[in-house]
Enzyme design. Sequence first.
Site, PDB file in Angstrom:
ATOM      1  CD  GLU A 158      -1.729  -0.317 -47.139  1.00 31.94           C
ATOM      2  OE1 GLU A 158      -2.691   0.080 -46.452  1.00 31.94           O
ATOM      3  OE2 GLU A 158      -0.786   0.417 -47.485  1.00 31.94           O
ATOM      4  CE  LYS A 203       0.627  10.004 -51.897  1.00 34.09           C
ATOM      5  NZ  LYS A 203       0.271   8.661 -51.416  1.00 34.09           N
TER       6      LYS A 203
HETATM    7  N1  PSU Z   1       0.376   6.537 -47.667  1.00 31.11           N
HETATM    8  C1  PSU Z   1       0.002   6.431 -48.960  1.00 31.11           C
HETATM    9  N2  PSU Z   1      -1.111   5.727 -49.280  1.00 31.11           N
HETATM   10  C2  PSU Z   1      -1.872   5.108 -48.323  1.00 31.11           C
HETATM   11  C3  PSU Z   1      -1.454   5.205 -46.956  1.00 31.11           C
HETATM   12  C4  PSU Z   1      -0.324   5.933 -46.684  1.00 31.11           C
HETATM   13  O1  PSU Z   1       0.681   6.980 -49.815  1.00 31.11           O
HETATM   14  O2  PSU Z   1      -2.894   4.480 -48.651  1.00 31.11           O
HETATM   15  C5  PSU Z   1      -2.237   4.498 -45.884  1.00 31.11           C
HETATM   16  C6  PSU Z   1      -1.511   3.223 -45.403  1.00 31.11           C
HETATM   17  O3  PSU Z   1      -2.473   2.232 -45.103  1.00 31.11           O
HETATM   18  C7  PSU Z   1      -0.834   3.675 -44.123  1.00 31.11           C
HETATM   19  C8  PSU Z   1      -1.863   4.642 -43.588  1.00 31.11           C
HETATM   20  O4  PSU Z   1      -0.563   2.640 -43.218  1.00 31.11           O
HETATM   21  O5  PSU Z   1      -2.335   5.328 -44.737  1.00 31.11           O
HETATM   22  C9  PSU Z   1      -1.294   5.601 -42.570  1.00 31.11           C
HETATM   23  O6  PSU Z   1      -2.329   6.319 -41.987  1.00 31.11           O
HETATM   24  P1  PSU Z   1      -2.027   7.298 -40.772  1.00 31.11           P
HETATM   25  O7  PSU Z   1      -1.217   8.408 -41.350  1.00 31.11           O
HETATM   26  O8  PSU Z   1      -3.382   7.736 -40.280  1.00 31.11           O
HETATM   27  O9  PSU Z   1      -1.270   6.493 -39.762  1.00 31.11           O
END
Ligand code: PSU
Length: 304
Positions: A23, A157
């Site tokens: 990603e 996390k």
């Molecule tokens: N969790 C992490 N590092 C990240 C992300 C999540 O520890 O970089 C990023 C990933 O790209 C994940 C996104 O798909 O955040 C999720 O965002 P949201 O919570 O807005 O859906």
Amino acid sequence: MRIDVKQEVLDALNEGRGVVALESTIISHGMPYPENYEMAKKVEQIIRDNGATPATIAIIDGVIKVGLEEDELLYLSQAKNVLKVSKRDFGYCVSKNLTGATTVSGTMIVADLVGIYVFATGGIGGVHREGENTFDISRDLEELANLNVAVVCAGAKSILDLGLTLEYLETKGVEVIGYKTDKLPAFFTRSSEFNVTHRLDTPKEIAELLDAKWQMIDGGVVVANPIPEKDSLDEKMINKIIDDALIEAKEKGISGKETTPFLLAKVKELTKGKSLEANLALVYNNAKVAAQIAKELEKVSNNE
Ligand code: PSU
Ligand code: MN
């Protein structure tokens, strides 16, 4: 469709060789420069070293790219105007010729379009704490429900509610496979109080599960791979810091797609960079395991 698959990735796909999707939100919104750029290059190298082909996915000037050149990785690492692209953002980003970094959700959509079955990242999104009130549930979980992609991550996390995230995944029919572990890893630490759905101890068994599942049912799989022991952080320390970051996010009224990047940056600041080192280590570890699974899947699908 405006999609550009890099020749090396196309060749691997056509020849049935293992490919690992990566990603780009982790590059543009998840880590600071220059560590993000170093990470983006190194993670590709690790996948190559383990016999598979890397395919970092992003949208560059309105074109969906599967496999990026180094200058494109550098651009994503430094640019400030990069959109964070999950499912709802594709139409806008492409039609306006914008540049976007794909989240786990966005990356899974593109991986599925071109036939990449294995994807390595750091952590997935999930149900945020108090998600039962805010409805802040990552789109990542919906793509996991629908698309035939295995996502290798270090769990999620604890900025998220891990228990609610597991319940949601269960409802959506997504198994969380613990790689050499019975407990769900919590990203910076190797375990949490929660059990994974099933434990498997080799990439071969994981590839066999994917093959068996996808002959019967569509849908994603989470492969939860704990951070190496030597890189893991002290649980009490990191949980206190995450709690402080959550309080600050609430006070500042951070919401929606800003929430995850804000919390990641805050945790890095409060740990004086230790969280970033841990984050890098676990991403590399996930890339290795993902490449091994992709290699095994290659054999299983070719009936070797
Ligand atoms: N969790 C992490 N590092 C990240 C992300 C999540 O520890 O970089 C990023 C990933 O790209 C994940 C996104 O798909 O955040 C999720 O965002 P949201 O919570 O807005 O859906
Ligand atoms: Mn969200």
